[in-house]
Design a protein around this motif. Structure first.
Motif, PDB file in Angstrom:
ATOM      1  N   ASP A   1      21.342  18.029  43.728  1.00 58.66           N
ATOM      2  CA  ASP A   1      21.296  17.596  42.328  1.00 58.66           C
ATOM      3  C   ASP A   1      22.569  17.992  41.586  1.00 58.66           C
ATOM      4  OD1 ASP A   1      18.784  16.575  42.785  1.00 58.66           O
ATOM      5  OD2 ASP A   1      17.709  18.258  41.847  1.00 58.66           O
TER       6      ASP A   1
ATOM      7  N   TYR B   1      25.418  15.816  42.803  1.00 57.99           N
ATOM      8  CA  TYR B   1      25.224  14.465  42.263  1.00 57.99           C
ATOM      9  C   TYR B   1      25.625  14.432  40.786  1.00 57.99           C
ATOM     10  CZ  TYR B   1      23.044  10.108  40.880  1.00 57.99           C
ATOM     11  OH  TYR B   1      22.826   8.868  40.372  1.00 57.99           O
ATOM     12  N   GLY B   2      25.224  15.471  40.034  1.00 54.13           N
ATOM     13  CA  GLY B   2      25.593  15.539  38.613  1.00 54.13           C
ATOM     14  C   GLY B   2      27.093  15.652  38.421  1.00 54.13           C
ATOM     15  N   GLU B   3      27.737  16.462  39.247  1.00 53.09           N
ATOM     16  CA  GLU B   3      29.191  16.597  39.149  1.00 53.09           C
ATOM     17  C   GLU B   3      29.881  15.269  39.439  1.00 53.09           C
ATOM     18  OE1 GLU B   3      31.433  19.144  38.404  1.00 53.09           O
ATOM     19  OE2 GLU B   3      29.649  20.115  37.585  1.00 53.09           O
ATOM     20  N   LEU B   4      29.451  14.613  40.489  1.00 52.14           N
ATOM     21  CA  LEU B   4      30.060  13.325  40.843  1.00 52.14           C
ATOM     22  C   LEU B   4      29.766  12.271  39.788  1.00 52.14           C
ATOM     23  CD1 LEU B   4      29.418  13.262  44.691  1.00 52.14           C
ATOM     24  CD2 LEU B   4      31.570  13.707  43.510  1.00 52.14           C
ATOM     25  N   THR B   5      28.548  12.287  39.258  1.00 54.92           N
ATOM     26  CA  THR B   5      28.177  11.318  38.223  1.00 54.92           C
ATOM     27  C   THR B   5      28.997  11.554  36.954  1.00 54.92           C
ATOM     28  OG1 THR B   5      25.946  11.194  39.101  1.00 54.92           O
ATOM     29  CG2 THR B   5      26.255  10.418  36.867  1.00 54.92           C
ATOM     30  N   SER B   6      29.165  12.828  36.577  1.00 62.56           N
ATOM     31  CA  SER B   6      29.954  13.100  35.371  1.00 62.56           C
ATOM     32  C   SER B   6      31.414  12.698  35.573  1.00 62.56           C
ATOM     33  CB  SER B   6      29.848  14.570  34.968  1.00 62.56           C
ATOM     34  OG  SER B   6      30.517  15.394  35.889  1.00 62.56           O
ATOM     35  N   THR B   7      31.930  12.919  36.783  1.00 55.92           N
ATOM     36  CA  THR B   7      33.301  12.488  37.072  1.00 55.92           C
ATOM     37  C   THR B   7      33.409  10.969  37.009  1.00 55.92           C
ATOM     38  OG1 THR B   7      33.607  14.419  38.495  1.00 55.92           O
ATOM     39  CG2 THR B   7      35.163  12.604  38.768  1.00 55.92           C
ATOM     40  N   LEU B   8      32.425  10.286  37.559  1.00 55.45           N
ATOM     41  CA  LEU B   8      32.414   8.823  37.498  1.00 55.45           C
ATOM     42  C   LEU B   8      32.326   8.352  36.050  1.00 55.45           C
ATOM     43  CD1 LEU B   8      32.262   6.128  39.050  1.00 55.45           C
ATOM     44  CD2 LEU B   8      29.780   6.395  39.038  1.00 55.45           C
ATOM     45  N   ASP B   9      31.490   9.012  35.252  1.00 59.21           N
ATOM     46  CA  ASP B   9      31.386   8.658  33.833  1.00 59.21           C
ATOM     47  C   ASP B   9      32.714   8.886  33.114  1.00 59.21           C
ATOM     48  OD1 ASP B   9      28.751   7.933  34.162  1.00 59.21           O
ATOM     49  OD2 ASP B   9      27.944   9.842  33.421  1.00 59.21           O
ATOM     50  N   ASP B  10      33.398   9.978  33.472  1.00 58.39           N
ATOM     51  CA  ASP B  10      34.712  10.235  32.870  1.00 58.39           C
ATOM     52  C   ASP B  10      35.688   9.115  33.210  1.00 58.39           C
ATOM     53  OD1 ASP B  10      33.794  12.597  31.790  1.00 58.39           O
ATOM     54  OD2 ASP B  10      34.710  13.881  33.320  1.00 58.39           O
TER      55      ASP B  10
ATOM     56  N   LYS C   1      34.921   6.035  33.998  1.00 57.84           N
ATOM     57  CA  LYS C   1      34.507   4.815  33.280  1.00 57.84           C
ATOM     58  C   LYS C   1      34.956   4.881  31.826  1.00 57.84           C
ATOM     59  CE  LYS C   1      30.556   3.529  36.135  1.00 57.84           C
ATOM     60  NZ  LYS C   1      29.108   3.385  36.206  1.00 57.84           N
TER      61      LYS C   1
END
Length: 142
Positions: free
Chosen positions: A50, A53-62, A64
């Motif tokens: 988790d 996943y959160g770290e990767l998701t936040s990086t992806l959001d950054d 975007k």
């Protein structure tokens, strides 16, 4: 389980020989193991998953967000380029109109100079006519 310490203080695993772990929680694939330990390990892996996943998701959001900001910046620069182009064209048109007006402005300056000279002549003529009138009145009284 009969584990023995060798001369270096490393414990021997009953099935595999020396091991570096002195923990009582070492895991061997075919050995029965503690269900509590298994539950904790699963929880650890789940929470680690988790977190990653959160770290990767936040990086992806950054990324975007940066992409959207870049698109907005490109749009603004494009608008500014169009505005600058239009201002440049307007400046060229205004300079052409001003150049066309220069002869007329020169004529207006000449007319103004003539009007100033005529006004000065009219004041002189008025002053002269008042002096003549005063002399005429003086002569009539005598």
């Amino acid at each position: 389980m009969s584990e023995s310490l060798d001369s270096d203080g490393i414990e021997d695993s009953p099935r595999r020989g020396p091991t570096l772990s002195t923990s009582t929680s070492s895991f061997e694939a075919l050995d029965p193991h503690d269900p509590n330990l298994s539950r904790l390990a699963n929880a650890l892996f789940s929470k680690t998953s988790d977190y990653l996943y959160g770290e990767l998701t936040s990086t992806l959001d950054d990324y975007k967000l940066l992409e959207n900001m870049n698109r907005a910046t490109i749009s603004k620069y494009s608008d500014m380029k169009n505005i600058a182009t239009n201002v440049g064209k307007s400046m060229v048109e205004l300079n052409q109109k001003y150049d066309a007006l220069i002869p007329l402005l020169q004529q207006i300056d000449q007319i103004e100079d003539s009007v100033v000279k005529l006004e000065q002549a009219a004041y002189k003529l008025d002053a002269y006519s008042k002096r003549l009138e005063a002399k005429f009145k003086n002569l009539e009284k005598k």
